[in-house]
Design a protein around this motif. Structure first.
Motif, PDB file in Angstrom:
ATOM      1  N   GLU A  35       0.875  -1.173   0.000  1.00  0.00           N
ATOM      2  CA  GLU A  35       0.000   0.000   0.000  1.00  0.00           C
ATOM      3  C   GLU A  35       0.912   1.221   0.000  1.00  0.00           C
ATOM      4  N   LEU A  36       0.842   2.007  -1.061  1.00  0.00           N
ATOM      5  CA  LEU A  36       1.700   3.171  -1.221  1.00  0.00           C
ATOM      6  C   LEU A  36       0.921   4.420  -0.821  1.00  0.00           C
ATOM      7  N   LEU A  37       1.506   5.268   0.004  1.00  0.00           N
ATOM      8  CA  LEU A  37       0.872   6.504   0.440  1.00  0.00           C
ATOM      9  C   LEU A  37       1.747   7.684   0.031  1.00  0.00           C
ATOM     10  N   PHE A  38       1.130   8.713  -0.550  1.00  0.00           N
ATOM     11  CA  PHE A  38       1.866   9.889  -1.009  1.00  0.00           C
ATOM     12  C   PHE A  38       1.087  11.140  -0.648  1.00  0.00           C
ATOM     13  N   SER A  39       1.731  12.060   0.050  1.00  0.00           N
ATOM     14  CA  SER A  39       1.100  13.314   0.432  1.00  0.00           C
ATOM     15  C   SER A  39       1.466  14.392  -0.575  1.00  0.00           C
ATOM     16  N   VAL A  40       0.484  14.883  -1.297  1.00  0.00           N
ATOM     17  CA  VAL A  40       0.713  15.912  -2.304  1.00  0.00           C
ATOM     18  C   VAL A  40       1.049  17.239  -1.629  1.00  0.00           C
ATOM     19  N   ASP A  41       0.335  17.562  -0.550  1.00  0.00           N
ATOM     20  CA  ASP A  41       0.515  18.854   0.115  1.00  0.00           C
ATOM     21  C   ASP A  41       1.909  19.008   0.719  1.00  0.00           C
ATOM     22  N   GLU A  42       2.491  17.918   1.197  1.00  0.00           N
ATOM     23  CA  GLU A  42       3.814  17.974   1.826  1.00  0.00           C
ATOM     24  C   GLU A  42       4.944  17.754   0.827  1.00  0.00           C
ATOM     25  N   SER A  43       4.626  17.496  -0.420  1.00  0.00           N
ATOM     26  CA  SER A  43       5.639  17.204  -1.427  1.00  0.00           C
ATOM     27  C   SER A  43       6.368  18.475  -1.850  1.00  0.00           C
ATOM     28  N   SER A  44       7.669  18.329  -2.065  1.00  0.00           N
ATOM     29  CA  SER A  44       8.475  19.453  -2.546  1.00  0.00           C
ATOM     30  C   SER A  44       8.692  19.372  -4.056  1.00  0.00           C
ATOM     31  N   LEU A  45       8.120  18.371  -4.693  1.00  0.00           N
ATOM     32  CA  LEU A  45       8.316  18.163  -6.127  1.00  0.00           C
ATOM     33  C   LEU A  45       7.396  19.022  -6.995  1.00  0.00           C
ATOM     34  N   PHE A  46       6.309  19.519  -6.426  1.00  0.00           N
ATOM     35  CA  PHE A  46       5.317  20.258  -7.204  1.00  0.00           C
ATOM     36  C   PHE A  46       5.160  21.672  -6.665  1.00  0.00           C
ATOM     37  N   ASN A  47       4.862  22.608  -7.571  1.00  0.00           N
ATOM     38  CA  ASN A  47       4.575  23.970  -7.118  1.00  0.00           C
ATOM     39  C   ASN A  47       3.107  24.063  -6.700  1.00  0.00           C
ATOM     40  N   ASP A  48       2.699  25.228  -6.201  1.00  0.00           N
ATOM     41  CA  ASP A  48       1.346  25.382  -5.647  1.00  0.00           C
ATOM     42  C   ASP A  48       0.261  25.149  -6.697  1.00  0.00           C
ATOM     43  N   ASP A  49       0.475  25.639  -7.916  1.00  0.00           N
ATOM     44  CA  ASP A  49      -0.530  25.448  -8.972  1.00  0.00           C
ATOM     45  C   ASP A  49      -0.703  23.964  -9.311  1.00  0.00           C
ATOM     46  N   GLU A  50       0.413  23.243  -9.389  1.00  0.00           N
ATOM     47  CA  GLU A  50       0.348  21.810  -9.691  1.00  0.00           C
ATOM     48  C   GLU A  50      -0.333  21.048  -8.564  1.00  0.00           C
ATOM     49  N   LYS A  51      -0.074  21.450  -7.322  1.00  0.00           N
ATOM     50  CA  LYS A  51      -0.714  20.785  -6.182  1.00  0.00           C
ATOM     51  C   LYS A  51      -2.230  20.982  -6.212  1.00  0.00           C
ATOM     52  N   ILE A  52      -2.669  22.178  -6.549  1.00  0.00           N
ATOM     53  CA  ILE A  52      -4.106  22.453  -6.641  1.00  0.00           C
ATOM     54  C   ILE A  52      -4.733  21.600  -7.743  1.00  0.00           C
ATOM     55  N   LEU A  53      -4.051  21.512  -8.875  1.00  0.00           N
ATOM     56  CA  LEU A  53      -4.542  20.720 -10.002  1.00  0.00           C
ATOM     57  C   LEU A  53      -4.638  19.236  -9.629  1.00  0.00           C
ATOM     58  N   ILE A  54      -3.606  18.712  -8.983  1.00  0.00           N
ATOM     59  CA  ILE A  54      -3.611  17.309  -8.566  1.00  0.00           C
ATOM     60  C   ILE A  54      -4.719  17.053  -7.556  1.00  0.00           C
ATOM     61  N   ASN A  55      -4.855  17.945  -6.571  1.00  0.00           N
ATOM     62  CA  ASN A  55      -5.889  17.771  -5.546  1.00  0.00           C
ATOM     63  C   ASN A  55      -7.286  17.767  -6.138  1.00  0.00           C
ATOM     64  N   SER A  56      -7.528  18.590  -7.130  1.00  0.00           N
ATOM     65  CA  SER A  56      -8.872  18.651  -7.715  1.00  0.00           C
ATOM     66  C   SER A  56      -9.160  17.436  -8.600  1.00  0.00           C
ATOM     67  N   ARG A  57      -8.152  16.969  -9.346  1.00  0.00           N
ATOM     68  CA  ARG A  57      -8.390  15.878 -10.290  1.00  0.00           C
ATOM     69  C   ARG A  57      -8.326  14.491  -9.658  1.00  0.00           C
ATOM     70  N   LEU A  58      -7.597  14.343  -8.558  1.00  0.00           N
ATOM     71  CA  LEU A  58      -7.452  13.025  -7.928  1.00  0.00           C
ATOM     72  C   LEU A  58      -8.191  12.951  -6.595  1.00  0.00           C
ATOM     73  N   GLN A  59      -9.265  13.701  -6.456  1.00  0.00           N
ATOM     74  CA  GLN A  59     -10.028  13.761  -5.207  1.00  0.00           C
ATOM     75  C   GLN A  59     -10.479  12.379  -4.736  1.00  0.00           C
ATOM     76  N   SER A  60     -10.862  11.518  -5.670  1.00  0.00           N
ATOM     77  CA  SER A  60     -11.382  10.196  -5.306  1.00  0.00           C
ATOM     78  C   SER A  60     -10.288   9.245  -4.830  1.00  0.00           C
ATOM     79  N   ARG A  61      -9.027   9.547  -5.099  1.00  0.00           N
ATOM     80  CA  ARG A  61      -7.926   8.666  -4.725  1.00  0.00           C
ATOM     81  C   ARG A  61      -7.368   8.958  -3.327  1.00  0.00           C
ATOM     82  N   PHE A  62      -7.834  10.042  -2.690  1.00  0.00           N
ATOM     83  CA  PHE A  62      -7.318  10.405  -1.370  1.00  0.00           C
ATOM     84  C   PHE A  62      -7.973   9.573  -0.273  1.00  0.00           C
ATOM     85  N   ASN A  63      -7.195   9.216   0.753  1.00  0.00           N
ATOM     86  CA  ASN A  63      -7.768   8.541   1.915  1.00  0.00           C
ATOM     87  C   ASN A  63      -8.161   9.593   2.946  1.00  0.00           C
ATOM     88  N   LYS A  64      -8.604   9.158   4.122  1.00  0.00           N
ATOM     89  CA  LYS A  64      -9.101  10.115   5.119  1.00  0.00           C
ATOM     90  C   LYS A  64      -8.004  11.032   5.672  1.00  0.00           C
TER      91      LYS A  64
END
Length: 136
Positions: A35-64
């Motif tokens: 089981e692989l877990l990845f935190s987009v918000d804490e990642s240093s690989l993406f800028n703020d715009d990319e994080k917003i885009l990922i969060n909106s498009r992958l909403q169903s893939r997030f756990n609690k």
């Protein structure tokens, strides 16, 4: 996407457990499910715009906990399952970051309209010739 597998692997958390399926006694003894877990918000690989885009498009893939969760138990080895899970995550992130080109509306050309009308005319003539003419 400016994140490759090696950089992404540094920010990923793995959890392992026993999985069902093929493997015989191996299934009962070895923790191969990954089981692989990845935190987009804490990642240093993406800028703020990319994080917003990922969060909106992958909403169903997030756990609690707000982390992207990818589960893989297809292979009999834990290592291969980790590799497959990481590949799935990379594919998810690249697809989420792709920006689709806007569609340009086009009109049907005059030649296409004329060809369609001619085809209809031929079809109509063919059906007309099949009719029986009755004189009453």
């Amino acid at each position: 996407m400016n994140a490759n597998k090696a950089e992404l692997q540094k920010e990923v958390i793995y959890k392992t457990s026993r999985s069902g399926g093929k493997g015989g006694q191996n299934v009962n003894k070895v923790s191969t499910k990954v089981e692989l877990l990845f935190s987009v918000d804490e990642s240093s690989l993406f800028n703020d715009d990319e994080k917003i885009l990922i969060n909106s498009r992958l909403q169903s893939r997030f756990n609690k906990d707000g982390m992207i969760q990818v589960v893989c138990d297809e292979e009999r080895s834990q290592y291969l399952n980790k590799e497959k899970a990481l590949e799935k995550l990379v594919a998810l992130l690249t697809k989420a970051l792709q920006i689709e080109k806007p569609r340009k509306a086009t009109k049907v050309s005059r030649a296409v309209k004329a060809a369609r009308a001619e085809n209809k005319r031929q079809q109509s003539a063919k059906k007309e010739s099949r009719k029986r003419n009755f004189d009453y």
